[in-house]
Design a protein around this motif. Sequence first.
Motif, short mmCIF file in Angstrom:
data_model
loop_
_atom_site.label_atom_id
_atom_site.label_comp_id
_atom_site.label_asym_id
_atom_site.label_seq_id
_atom_site.Cartn_x
_atom_site.Cartn_y
_atom_site.Cartn_z
N MET A 91 5.43 -11.39 -3.70
CA MET A 91 5.41 -9.97 -3.41
C MET A 91 5.95 -9.71 -2.02
O MET A 91 5.68 -10.46 -1.08
N ARG A 92 6.69 -8.63 -1.90
CA ARG A 92 7.17 -8.20 -0.60
C ARG A 92 6.26 -7.09 -0.10
O ARG A 92 5.99 -6.12 -0.80
N ILE A 93 5.79 -7.23 1.12
CA ILE A 93 4.83 -6.30 1.71
C ILE A 93 5.48 -5.61 2.90
O ILE A 93 6.20 -6.24 3.69
N LEU A 94 5.21 -4.31 3.04
CA LEU A 94 5.61 -3.58 4.24
C LEU A 94 4.37 -3.36 5.11
O LEU A 94 3.40 -2.74 4.68
N LEU A 95 4.40 -3.91 6.30
CA LEU A 95 3.31 -3.78 7.26
C LEU A 95 3.68 -2.74 8.30
O LEU A 95 4.71 -2.86 8.95
N THR A 96 2.84 -1.72 8.47
CA THR A 96 3.05 -0.75 9.55
C THR A 96 1.92 -0.94 10.57
O THR A 96 0.75 -0.79 10.23
N VAL A 121 6.93 -10.48 4.35
CA VAL A 121 6.37 -9.34 5.08
C VAL A 121 7.42 -8.75 6.02
O VAL A 121 7.94 -9.44 6.90
N ASP A 122 7.72 -7.46 5.84
CA ASP A 122 8.54 -6.71 6.77
C ASP A 122 7.61 -5.86 7.62
O ASP A 122 6.72 -5.17 7.10
N TYR A 177 11.66 -13.46 0.66
CA TYR A 177 12.03 -13.60 2.06
C TYR A 177 11.87 -12.29 2.82
O TYR A 177 12.16 -11.21 2.29
N SER A 178 11.44 -12.39 4.06
CA SER A 178 11.29 -11.24 4.94
C SER A 178 12.59 -10.99 5.70
O SER A 178 13.52 -11.79 5.66
N TRP A 179 12.64 -9.85 6.42
CA TRP A 179 13.79 -9.58 7.28
C TRP A 179 13.97 -10.73 8.27
O TRP A 179 13.02 -11.25 8.83
N GLY A 180 15.20 -11.12 8.48
CA GLY A 180 15.49 -12.13 9.49
C GLY A 180 15.39 -13.56 9.01
O GLY A 180 15.79 -14.47 9.74
#
Length: 223
Positions: free
Chosen positions: A1-6, A27-28, A179-182
């Motif tokens: 799962m791809r997660i967006l963390l704010t 995680v982005d 994969y996350s950003w970067g």
Amino acid sequence: MRILLTEDDPQLGRATQIGLEQGGYAVDWVTSAEHAHTAVRLHDYGCILLDLGLPGQDGMQALGVLRDNGYSGAVLVVTARDQVGERIAGLDAGADDFIVKPFDLDELAARIRSACRRAAGRLRENLVHGDLVLDIADRQVTQRGLPVLLTVKEFRILQLLLEHGDRVLSREQLEKNLYSWGDEVESNAVQVHIHHLRKKLGRDLIRTVHAIGYCIDKPKVAG
């Protein structure tokens, strides 16, 4: 799962991102609601961890905008506020759950699994395919009752394919969830993971659909 963390606290944001990535999530991390809205327009997220104390538009407002714009995944509100009224308002605005800072990473991961399970309409943590059982909570796989040791990425690919039934997932779709950003991603990374899964679980489990992607067909019914 791809997660967006704010999360606008740099230390907490980085620690949470590292902890969840070690647990197998992509995680982005963004630090404002504005960046969160942009990320959701560009990527598919199974879960958003939404801080209420964001600069500019606060988290409660951001939650309303996300739901109004059609985001249907799980939203877990992460907050230092613990007033009952705010929790009620958040749930009414579309939050799936709340967790109060400071939090334990294991509890956060459990709440993410629970929120995503409800969002997907799934009642249990196990995915079963014939004699193959994938335990999401304990991150364990058994086949014919025997344990099968998988890497984090192998486990995640297997989970994605099982969750989508016999739907074909492209290499790009799998990469976006792994994969996350970067992250540096080799062009053949998914193929390598699929190759290892076939060696461990049987060459016929995962089917390649030429020029499209991969899928796991429904188990054949005896008789």
